[in-house]
Write a protein that holds these residues in place. Structure first.
Motif, short mmCIF file in Angstrom:
data_model
loop_
_atom_site.label_atom_id
_atom_site.label_comp_id
_atom_site.label_asym_id
_atom_site.label_seq_id
_atom_site.Cartn_x
_atom_site.Cartn_y
_atom_site.Cartn_z
N LYS A 77 0.88 -1.25 0.01
CA LYS A 77 0.01 0.07 -0.09
C LYS A 77 0.78 1.28 0.05
CE LYS A 77 -3.98 -1.92 2.47
NZ LYS A 77 -4.94 -1.86 3.66
N ALA A 78 0.39 2.35 -0.62
CA ALA A 78 0.82 3.68 -0.43
C ALA A 78 0.73 4.40 0.73
CB ALA A 78 0.59 4.40 -1.57
N LEU A 79 1.57 4.79 1.63
CA LEU A 79 1.55 5.22 2.96
C LEU A 79 0.77 6.48 2.91
CD1 LEU A 79 4.89 4.41 4.40
CD2 LEU A 79 2.64 2.90 4.58
N ASP A 80 0.66 7.15 2.15
CA ASP A 80 0.19 8.59 2.10
C ASP A 80 -0.96 8.92 1.33
OD1 ASP A 80 2.22 9.47 4.02
OD2 ASP A 80 3.70 9.88 2.43
N ALA A 81 -1.58 7.80 0.63
CA ALA A 81 -2.54 7.85 -0.25
C ALA A 81 -3.83 7.21 0.14
CB ALA A 81 -2.24 7.59 -1.51
N GLU A 82 -4.96 7.65 0.11
CA GLU A 82 -6.08 6.68 0.35
C GLU A 82 -6.40 5.84 -0.76
OE1 GLU A 82 -7.70 6.36 2.97
OE2 GLU A 82 -6.48 8.00 4.30
N MET A 83 -5.71 4.69 -0.56
CA MET A 83 -5.94 3.84 -2.07
C MET A 83 -5.57 2.45 -1.51
SD MET A 83 -5.93 3.98 -5.42
CE MET A 83 -5.65 5.78 -5.44
N GLY A 84 -6.21 1.45 -2.20
CA GLY A 84 -6.29 0.03 -1.89
C GLY A 84 -4.81 -0.29 -2.06
N SER A 85 -4.65 -1.65 -2.10
CA SER A 85 -2.94 -2.21 -2.71
C SER A 85 -3.09 -1.75 -3.67
CB SER A 85 -3.20 -3.73 -2.27
OG SER A 85 -4.18 -4.33 -3.25
N ILE A 86 -1.54 -1.62 -4.04
CA ILE A 86 -1.16 -1.43 -5.54
C ILE A 86 -0.39 -2.50 -6.10
CG2 ILE A 86 -1.21 1.38 -5.02
CD1 ILE A 86 1.78 1.16 -4.54
N THR A 87 -0.04 -3.47 -5.23
CA THR A 87 0.88 -4.52 -5.76
C THR A 87 0.37 -5.74 -4.51
OG1 THR A 87 2.79 -3.09 -6.21
CG2 THR A 87 3.15 -5.57 -6.20
N GLY A 88 0.41 -7.03 -5.37
CA GLY A 88 0.01 -8.12 -4.50
C GLY A 88 0.67 -9.53 -5.08
N GLY A 89 0.82 -10.43 -4.20
CA GLY A 89 1.16 -11.57 -4.60
C GLY A 89 1.66 -12.58 -3.46
N GLY A 90 2.43 -13.66 -3.92
CA GLY A 90 2.71 -14.50 -2.78
C GLY A 90 3.61 -15.76 -3.41
N ARG A 91 3.70 -16.51 -2.49
CA ARG A 91 4.41 -17.88 -2.81
C ARG A 91 3.53 -18.97 -3.22
NH1 ARG A 91 9.08 -20.71 -0.99
NH2 ARG A 91 9.05 -22.81 -1.95
N TYR A 92 3.89 -19.74 -4.35
CA TYR A 92 3.09 -20.78 -4.55
C TYR A 92 4.03 -21.85 -4.98
CZ TYR A 92 4.33 -18.25 -8.99
OH TYR A 92 4.64 -17.33 -9.92
N ASP A 93 3.84 -23.16 -4.70
CA ASP A 93 4.72 -24.35 -4.99
C ASP A 93 4.10 -25.39 -6.15
OD1 ASP A 93 6.40 -23.59 -3.02
OD2 ASP A 93 5.35 -24.53 -1.67
N ASN A 94 2.85 -25.32 -6.30
CA ASN A 94 2.18 -26.08 -7.38
C ASN A 94 1.50 -25.66 -8.48
OD1 ASN A 94 2.80 -28.18 -5.29
ND2 ASN A 94 0.93 -27.26 -4.24
N LEU A 95 1.90 -24.34 -8.83
CA LEU A 95 1.27 -23.41 -9.94
C LEU A 95 1.41 -24.20 -11.09
CD1 LEU A 95 -0.92 -21.51 -10.83
CD2 LEU A 95 0.79 -19.80 -10.78
N THR A 96 2.92 -24.43 -11.32
CA THR A 96 3.53 -24.88 -12.76
C THR A 96 2.95 -26.15 -12.92
OG1 THR A 96 5.41 -25.58 -11.64
CG2 THR A 96 5.41 -23.42 -12.58
N ASP A 97 2.34 -27.00 -12.26
CA ASP A 97 1.81 -28.30 -12.68
C ASP A 97 0.64 -28.12 -13.61
OD1 ASP A 97 3.47 -29.29 -10.69
OD2 ASP A 97 2.01 -29.89 -9.37
N VAL A 98 0.06 -27.14 -13.53
CA VAL A 98 -1.26 -26.96 -14.46
C VAL A 98 -0.74 -26.86 -15.80
CG1 VAL A 98 -3.11 -25.14 -14.98
CG2 VAL A 98 -2.42 -25.66 -12.57
N PHE A 99 0.75 -26.20 -15.92
CA PHE A 99 1.20 -26.25 -17.44
C PHE A 99 2.09 -27.31 -17.46
CE2 PHE A 99 0.36 -21.93 -15.51
CZ PHE A 99 -0.74 -21.48 -16.38
N GLY A 100 2.16 -28.39 -16.84
CA GLY A 100 2.96 -29.45 -17.07
C GLY A 100 4.45 -29.50 -16.59
#
Length: 224
Positions: A77-100
């Protein structure tokens, strides 16, 4: 019952360290839960050790809209602006299984371009060099002066200096206002005197300082 079990976790308050310490107690019977706490401790330790210029807050109510995350998730989040998240994500271990492609873990983030744009506008955070594309503006006093200006502009551009000519022989006030609106730091003027003497008058728009220079000295001055 599940909601009742989660309430002590969701209602945790205090510093990040205090929350993690309390989580260890609440999740003492869960091997998976303790593993998650350990991963969070690693993240906070690394951020502190690297002295990153970021304020991290452990938010146990945070949830992402996608279900392929298997580890820590983040939102920025931007500290000085009334705004929701501007960046998001995380860790994933199994996502590439979908693509073989199995057995490949990763961390991914996405950027909210529209929100970042709004924050930059709201807080006026655009760097001056991103707005300013021209280093020197040559004023336009007429056909003879323009011919000399174009020759100098060609030389300056060859030296890597961004230069442009005002498109018409307008009043000086209008030409200087244009330079100010574009945040062009220098204005070069070639009138009858400069045309005769083979010189250029260079004005620094911020300080108001004005110098009379030769073509060679002009190039060196603008490179400085």
């Amino acid at each position: 019952q599940a909601i009742a079990d989660l309430q002590p976790v969701l209602q945790l308050e205090g510093s990040n360290e205090a929350k993690l310490t309390r989580l260890k107690t609440l999740l003492a019977a869960s091997e998976t839960g303790l593993k998650g706490v350990e991963e969070l401790e690693t993240i906070f330790t690394m951020v502190n050790d690297l002295d990153l210029k970021a304020t991290l807050e452990l938010d146990l109510c945070l949830a992402r809209g996608l279900n392929y995350y298997t580890g820590a998730i983040i939102e920025v989040k931007a500290l000085d602006a009334e705004m929701g998240s501007i960046t998001g994500g995380g860790r994933y271990d199994n996502l590439t299984d979908v693509f073989g492609l199995s057995g490949v873990s990763g961390v991914g983030i996405s950027f909210g371009a529209d929100r970042i744009f709004d924050v930059l506008n709201t807080l006026d955070l655009y760097p001056a060099e991103a707005i300013r594309t021209t280093t020197v503006l040559f004023t336009n006093f007429g056909e003879a002066e323009t011919k000399r200006c174009l020759s100098l502009i060609k030389s300056l551009r060859a030296a890597g200096i961004a230069a442009e000519l005002y498109p018409e022989a307008a009043k000086m006030k209008k030409q200087l206002s244009y330079a100010n609106s574009r945040q062009i730091p220098y204005v070069a003027m070639i009138g009858e005197t400069e045309l005769t003497n083979g010189t250029v008058s260079l004005k620094h728009m911020q300080t108001g300082e004005q110098q009379t220079l030769s073509q060679e000295a002009l190039t060196e001055r603008l490179k400085a």
